[in-house]
Design a protein around this motif. Structure first.
Motif, PDB file in Angstrom:
ATOM      1  N   THR A   1     -15.556  10.276   3.377  1.00  0.00           N
ATOM      2  CA  THR A   1     -14.111  10.073   3.177  1.00  0.00           C
ATOM      3  C   THR A   1     -13.369  11.405   3.084  1.00  0.00           C
ATOM      4  OG1 THR A   1     -12.485   8.692   2.051  1.00  0.00           O
ATOM      5  CG2 THR A   1     -13.990   9.894   0.629  1.00  0.00           C
ATOM      6  N   LEU A   2     -14.062  12.442   2.623  1.00  0.00           N
ATOM      7  CA  LEU A   2     -13.410  13.754   2.558  1.00  0.00           C
ATOM      8  C   LEU A   2     -13.162  14.316   3.959  1.00  0.00           C
ATOM      9  CD1 LEU A   2     -15.283  15.302  -0.504  1.00  0.00           C
ATOM     10  CD2 LEU A   2     -12.835  14.834  -0.352  1.00  0.00           C
ATOM     11  N   ARG A   3     -13.889  13.775   4.924  1.00  0.00           N
ATOM     12  CA  ARG A   3     -13.691  14.229   6.315  1.00  0.00           C
ATOM     13  C   ARG A   3     -12.576  13.445   7.019  1.00  0.00           C
ATOM     14  NH1 ARG A   3     -19.669  14.338   6.969  1.00  0.00           N
ATOM     15  NH2 ARG A   3     -19.458  12.280   7.875  1.00  0.00           N
ATOM     16  N   GLU A   4     -12.175  12.334   6.388  1.00  0.00           N
ATOM     17  CA  GLU A   4     -11.196  11.447   7.028  1.00  0.00           C
ATOM     18  C   GLU A   4      -9.785  12.009   6.903  1.00  0.00           C
ATOM     19  OE1 GLU A   4     -11.421   7.732   8.005  1.00  0.00           O
ATOM     20  OE2 GLU A   4     -13.407   8.475   8.572  1.00  0.00           O
ATOM     21  N   GLU A   5      -8.989  11.732   7.903  1.00  0.00           N
ATOM     22  CA  GLU A   5      -7.556  12.056   7.806  1.00  0.00           C
ATOM     23  C   GLU A   5      -6.845  10.742   7.515  1.00  0.00           C
ATOM     24  OE1 GLU A   5      -5.497  14.720   9.740  1.00  0.00           O
ATOM     25  OE2 GLU A   5      -7.110  16.199   9.567  1.00  0.00           O
ATOM     26  N   ARG A   6      -6.207  10.687   6.397  1.00  0.00           N
ATOM     27  CA  ARG A   6      -5.539   9.428   6.050  1.00  0.00           C
ATOM     28  C   ARG A   6      -4.122   9.738   5.601  1.00  0.00           C
ATOM     29  NH1 ARG A   6      -9.718   5.109   4.096  1.00  0.00           N
ATOM     30  NH2 ARG A   6     -11.637   6.273   3.909  1.00  0.00           N
ATOM     31  N   PRO A   7      -3.198   8.848   5.890  1.00  0.00           N
ATOM     32  CA  PRO A   7      -1.806   9.117   5.491  1.00  0.00           C
ATOM     33  C   PRO A   7      -1.630   8.998   3.979  1.00  0.00           C
ATOM     34  CG  PRO A   7      -1.995   6.926   6.443  1.00  0.00           C
ATOM     35  CD  PRO A   7      -3.335   7.576   6.596  1.00  0.00           C
ATOM     36  N   VAL A   8      -0.802   9.862   3.420  1.00  0.00           N
ATOM     37  CA  VAL A   8      -0.471   9.751   1.995  1.00  0.00           C
ATOM     38  C   VAL A   8       0.718   8.800   1.885  1.00  0.00           C
ATOM     39  CG1 VAL A   8       0.276  11.000  -0.069  1.00  0.00           C
ATOM     40  CG2 VAL A   8      -1.261  12.100   1.573  1.00  0.00           C
ATOM     41  N   ARG A   9       0.521   7.711   1.178  1.00  0.00           N
ATOM     42  CA  ARG A   9       1.585   6.703   1.083  1.00  0.00           C
ATOM     43  C   ARG A   9       2.403   6.911  -0.181  1.00  0.00           C
ATOM     44  NH1 ARG A   9       0.189   3.175   5.080  1.00  0.00           N
ATOM     45  NH2 ARG A   9      -2.027   2.944   5.476  1.00  0.00           N
ATOM     46  N   ASP A  10       3.625   6.411  -0.133  1.00  0.00           N
ATOM     47  CA  ASP A  10       4.506   6.530  -1.297  1.00  0.00           C
ATOM     48  C   ASP A  10       4.242   5.346  -2.236  1.00  0.00           C
ATOM     49  OD1 ASP A  10       6.479   7.238  -3.050  1.00  0.00           O
ATOM     50  OD2 ASP A  10       8.084   6.268  -1.905  1.00  0.00           O
ATOM     51  N   ASN A  11       3.034   5.286  -2.745  1.00  0.00           N
ATOM     52  CA  ASN A  11       2.658   4.184  -3.634  1.00  0.00           C
ATOM     53  C   ASN A  11       2.762   4.619  -5.096  1.00  0.00           C
ATOM     54  OD1 ASN A  11       2.093   2.625  -1.456  1.00  0.00           O
ATOM     55  ND2 ASN A  11      -0.122   2.569  -1.762  1.00  0.00           N
ATOM     56  N   ILE A  12       2.975   3.649  -5.963  1.00  0.00           N
ATOM     57  CA  ILE A  12       2.896   3.970  -7.393  1.00  0.00           C
ATOM     58  C   ILE A  12       1.431   3.940  -7.820  1.00  0.00           C
ATOM     59  CG2 ILE A  12       5.213   3.131  -7.968  1.00  0.00           C
ATOM     60  CD1 ILE A  12       3.687   0.646  -9.221  1.00  0.00           C
ATOM     61  N   ARG A  13       1.161   4.506  -8.982  1.00  0.00           N
ATOM     62  CA  ARG A  13      -0.219   4.554  -9.502  1.00  0.00           C
ATOM     63  C   ARG A  13      -0.340   3.515 -10.615  1.00  0.00           C
ATOM     64  NH1 ARG A  13      -2.468   9.730  -8.352  1.00  0.00           N
ATOM     65  NH2 ARG A  13      -3.660   9.772 -10.282  1.00  0.00           N
ATOM     66  N   ILE A  14      -1.357   2.725 -10.490  1.00  0.00           N
ATOM     67  CA  ILE A  14      -1.485   1.551 -11.351  1.00  0.00           C
ATOM     68  C   ILE A  14      -2.864   1.494 -12.008  1.00  0.00           C
ATOM     69  CG2 ILE A  14      -1.874  -0.971 -11.111  1.00  0.00           C
ATOM     70  CD1 ILE A  14       1.029  -0.165 -11.436  1.00  0.00           C
ATOM     71  N   VAL A  15      -2.906   1.026 -13.259  1.00  0.00           N
ATOM     72  CA  VAL A  15      -4.176   0.610 -13.870  1.00  0.00           C
ATOM     73  C   VAL A  15      -4.192  -0.916 -13.849  1.00  0.00           C
ATOM     74  CG1 VAL A  15      -5.529   0.497 -16.004  1.00  0.00           C
ATOM     75  CG2 VAL A  15      -4.406   2.629 -15.361  1.00  0.00           C
TER      76      VAL A  15
ATOM     77  N   LEU B   1      12.116   3.304  -7.992  1.00  0.00           N
ATOM     78  CA  LEU B   1      13.567   3.514  -8.032  1.00  0.00           C
ATOM     79  C   LEU B   1      14.054   4.005  -9.379  1.00  0.00           C
ATOM     80  CD1 LEU B   1      14.742   0.382  -6.028  1.00  0.00           C
ATOM     81  CD2 LEU B   1      15.021   2.767  -5.348  1.00  0.00           C
ATOM     82  N   TRP B   2      13.540   3.390 -10.416  1.00  0.00           N
ATOM     83  CA  TRP B   2      14.100   3.680 -11.745  1.00  0.00           C
ATOM     84  C   TRP B   2      13.085   4.235 -12.739  1.00  0.00           C
ATOM     85  CZ3 TRP B   2      15.187  -1.489  -9.824  1.00  0.00           C
ATOM     86  CH2 TRP B   2      16.400  -1.562  -9.138  1.00  0.00           C
ATOM     87  N   GLY B   3      11.853   4.329 -12.287  1.00  0.00           N
ATOM     88  CA  GLY B   3      10.819   4.826 -13.207  1.00  0.00           C
ATOM     89  C   GLY B   3      10.456   3.828 -14.277  1.00  0.00           C
ATOM     90  N   ASP B   4      10.884   2.612 -14.098  1.00  0.00           N
ATOM     91  CA  ASP B   4      10.646   1.577 -15.110  1.00  0.00           C
ATOM     92  C   ASP B   4      10.672   0.227 -14.393  1.00  0.00           C
ATOM     93  OD1 ASP B   4      10.391   0.139 -17.372  1.00  0.00           O
ATOM     94  OD2 ASP B   4      12.036   1.108 -18.442  1.00  0.00           O
ATOM     95  N   ALA B   5       9.961  -0.758 -14.957  1.00  0.00           N
ATOM     96  CA  ALA B   5       9.990  -2.073 -14.330  1.00  0.00           C
ATOM     97  C   ALA B   5      11.039  -2.940 -14.987  1.00  0.00           C
ATOM     98  CB  ALA B   5       8.626  -2.726 -14.419  1.00  0.00           C
TER      99      ALA B   5
END
Lengths: 437, 386
Positions: free
Chosen positions: B224-238, B382-386
């Protein structure tokens, strides 16, 4: 109808005694704070009433509060209140009813506010939900002192020496020091032994009462009536003199009914003409308790043995609290409660009841929100039918959520069930569609 | 190996509800296999007996439930139905026994059902102490482990030495170490370790021999470190609440596609229940006991003596730099659903946004959930909050 409508419904002495005992207990709870009494919240299965009383503390049982709320038609509102606070519709309604009652002012069954706990005694016996329940209450009561007694499950169908030693060690090294700290007094071992000896005497009478259902006709209903009979010994009274007195009085009433060949007392008077003798597995529904019971006595059906009357201790297989070995017998008591038995042991016990009480059939009341009882009950049904050849019935309801009690549906099922019992009894065998195919 | 080749292997393992790998492994090694339900069992002991531990997490949406429903009422969760279905359709014949860890009343009662339905097979309820004192819960748990060891020795027909257990501990320590690397990479560069891939690779640990699984994860890390993958504008979730019955793969993909990079979670928790290494000592049973008492993560089926509910979840959020939490619990899952309000209160106090839904392992409709988590992600962006 099997009862004589014209007979006046006279309260028996034992009923009045129990009423007074409960009223007195709630009065004491109402005055607990002003009198400096410490209050312990704990659960019915695996309750350590003698130990609590030995420290002169007062027990409160949240399951009992919940079922009494249901009988007083308050549970629907309490459950809605808890769900409003984020508790899922999928989980135990006892928990939600209790949380809702707390959020609504914590008014107990006698109309008095219940005192807040000084200690949550989490006897973790036969039900995982108990643990979550007290974790929730711990937060609700601002991180109230909590002590856990972990009671291992009888996974292989027996109490092991190691499990007993584990429970005894927890009692000695965790619970007693915590009770001493909260109550501000040392454990009085003599008092504990007195309480345990008293428990054993009451237990002896209880067994005699429950086993009276082997008579024909049965003088008791061991499910609908049974839940009243177990009330004192499963809750705040085991170990007390009043508890002993209650069971002596009740036993003499039952013996008198045996002598008179009378049936059980129902809310509409004594039941005559016993037609069906049943064994019931699972807790009752509390929101429509009377209506549910009536469906049975209207058909002259009497429950001769039930598993629910063993959740707070199985005494009819020989266990008694033992003053000579206090902690060991408390451990055995906790380990031996019905919901702590594995599924094969539960089936063995129910089979024994069906045979020994000469039941015509057995019925499972499957409770929507009680996985401890309910998971596996369909296999219990199949196994018991296979082993006994008796008719098995299956109905569904809930403990304290009225949304899950459908009277018409249950009545229909019961009517069909009684027809099935008749057919079996007359040895008429109607081939099923599968057999015909 | 390429990422695609590794994923194909994991997908094959995931989709194989006839357990061909297990059958083949048994033939190749002339040894037994022991199944276990979530969340955790000490797999080291099974491995020490020369047997293959096999994680059974239901059949997801891969199996039509025909007989399993006849054993459970509508208000019981789904995992015992598909597990029974697999059992009565002989798919689990390759197992020489089944372990049912103490996690909830349903899995507990399933242990008794298993004894009745499969009387010739070893079925064991594994009790875990809820008292974490070494002299109390520790003594009890040691005995439980010794009992398991004796059972495994009997089933495998071989004596199990302290060295055997230590050898297995070393293998699992290595496995845990690579899992930690994988999670660290996901936290650091989530686009390189998409949730779908991460899940499949972890899920393979249910089936694969531990050494093989460790090698597979290493291959993936390299690839996977060799893969080129797009960086998406996703939020980070647990994501939390999925420690037993697993969401279907389609749902996991839908969550990610809705704009959520899941940077920590509690699915496949058994593989990560003890995040740290277990020491190799002259008392291997003692080491496993201590690791359970002092080195396991918080989860709903485990009593928290300090009553600090939500603390572990908050630490997951902090460690992973997550923007919020998704509560994803199976329908009718008592532990997860009873835990949820307490955890939500803790998150509120910390002003950590969250959203909640329920699923079952055979959930077929993801659109509603996807819209919900998508809206949640948009609100945070958008607002940093849900």
């Amino acid at each position: 109808m099997s009862t004589t409508a014209t007979e006046s419904v006279q309260k028996e002495q034992s009923m009045l005694l129990q009423k007074d005992m409960i009223a007195d207990h709630f009065r004491r709870l109402g005055r607990a704070k002003e009198e400096g009494k410490k209050v312990v919240y704990t659960f019915v299965p695996g309750n350590l009433n003698e130990l609590i009383l030995a420290f002169d503390m007062l027990p409160v049982h949240p399951e009992i509060n919940a079922l009494q709320s249901a009988m007083r038609k308050k549970s629907a509102g309490y459950i809605r209140e808890a769900e409003k606070h984020g508790h899922s519709e999928d989980v135990c309604t006892y928990v939600k009813c209790d949380v809702g009652m707390l959020k609504s002012g914590n008014i107990g069954p006698t109309g008095e506010k219940l005192p807040e706990p000084d200690l949550l005694l989490l006897s973790y016996t036969g039900c995982f939900t108990f643990m979550k329940w007290f974790e929730i209450l711990r937060k609700e009561y601002n991180d109230c002192a909590t002590v856990m007694l972990h009671v291992p499950y009888q996974g292989d169908g027996a109490i092991t020496e190691e499990a007993r030693a584990y429970v005894v060690k927890q009692l000695r090294e965790v619970l007693v020091p915590q009770l001493e700290r909260i109550s501000g007094r040392k454990l009085d071992h003599d008092r504990l032994e007195e309480l345990l000896a008293s428990s054993a005497r009451a237990e002896e009478d209880l067994v005699s009462i429950l086993e009276s259902a082997k008579q024909k006709p049965s003088p008791i209903d061991a499910y609908f009536g049974g839940v009243y009979y177990i009330g004192p010994i499963f809750t705040a009274f085991r170990g007390r003199e009043s508890c002993e007195e209650y069971y002596q009085v009740l036993r003499s009433e039952v013996e008198e009914r045996i002598r008179m060949k009378s049936g059980p007392i129902t809310p509409e008077g004594p039941m005559h003409n016993e037609q069906y003798r049943l064994v019931v597995e699972g807790p009752p529904n509390w929101t429509s308790f009377r209506e549910f019971w009536k469906m049975f006595y209207d058909e002259s059906a009497v429950v001769v043995a039930s598993s629910y009357t063993k959740v707070g201790g199985i005494y009819d297989t020989g266990f008694r609290h033992d003053a000579r070995q206090p902690f060991e017998s408390l451990a055995d008591y906790c380990l031996g409660c019905y919901t702590n038995l594995n599924l094969p042991s539960r089936i063995d016990l129910l089979e024994k009841y069906i045979n020994e009480y000469e039941a015509d059939g057995f019925l499972i009341n499957s409770i929507k929100s009680c996985n401890s009882f309910s998971a596996g009950q369909l296999l219990i049904l199949n196994e018991l039918e296979k082993r006994t050849g008796k008719a098995g019935g299956f109905i569904e309801s809930d403990l304290v959520d009225p949304r899950y009690f459908s009277a018409a549906n249950i009545k229909n099922r019961l009517e069909s069930y009684f027809q099935m019992v008749d057919a079996k009894r007359q040895n008429r065998h109607t081939p099923s569609s599968r057999e015909r195919a | 190996m390429t990422v695609q080749e590794i994923l194909r292997q994991c997908e094959d393992l995931y989709n194989d509800i006839d357990f061909a790998y297990v059958r083949d492994w048994k033939t190749r090694h002339g040894a037994g296999a022991i199944g276990y339900m979530p969340v955790y069992v000490p797999r080291e002991l099974i491995r020490a007996a020369g047997m293959l531990p096999v994680g059974i997490m239901g059949a997801g949406d891969l199996l039509e439930i025909i007989k399993g429903d006849a054993y459970f009422q509508s208000y019981i969760c789904h995992i015992p139905r598909s597990t029974i279905e697999m059992g009565v359709s002989n798919r689990l014949d390759c197992l020489d026994g089944m372990l049912f860890p103490a996690i909830c009343d349903v899995i507990r009662n399933l242990s008794g059902m298993w004894k009745l339905l499969f009387p010739g097979k070893y079925a064991k309820y594994v009790d875990f102490p809820q008292n974490f004192d070494a002299e109390l819960g520790g003594t009890f748990y040691r005995h439980e482990l010794r009992g398991l060891l004796a059972d495994f020795a009997r089933i495998s027909g071989r004596e199990i030495s302290n060295d055997d257990i230590n050898e297995a501990i070393v293998l699992y320590n290595e496995n845990r170490r690579v899992i930690r690397e994988l999670y660290a990479l996901r936290v650091e560069r989530p686009h390189l370790v998409p949730t779908y891939e991460m899940y499949l690779i972890l899920r393979a640990s249910n089936i694969l021999d531990v050494a093989e699984h460790t090698a597979l994860m290493r291959d993936y890390l390299t690839a996977t470190l060799r893969e080129e993958r797009p960086v998406r504008d996703n939020i980070r979730i647990v994501l939390t609440g999925a420690f037993c019955e697993q969401p279907p793969l389609g749902l996991i993909r839908a969550l990610e596609n809705s704009g959520c990079n899941i940077v920590d979670d509690d699915w496949m928790l058994g593989a990560r229940y003890m995040p740290d290494d277990i020491p190799v000592t002259a008392d291997a049973i003692g080491a496993l006991t201590d690791a359970y008492l002092t080195g396991t993560v918080a989860t709903a089926s485990k009593y928290e003596e300090d009553g600090n509910k939500g603390a572990y979840l908050i630490s997951q959020v902090t460690r992973s730099g997550a923007d919020g939490v998704i509560f994803a619990a199976p329908s009718f899952c008592d532990p997860a659903l009873l835990e949820r309000p307490m955890q939500q209160e803790a998150l509120k106090r910390e002003k950590i946004p969250y959203t909640s839904f329920k699923y079952s392992e055979d959930t077929g409709q993801y659109q509603v959930i996807r819209e919900q988590t998508g809206t949640f992600a948009d609100a945070i962006k958008l607002w940093g909050d849900a």
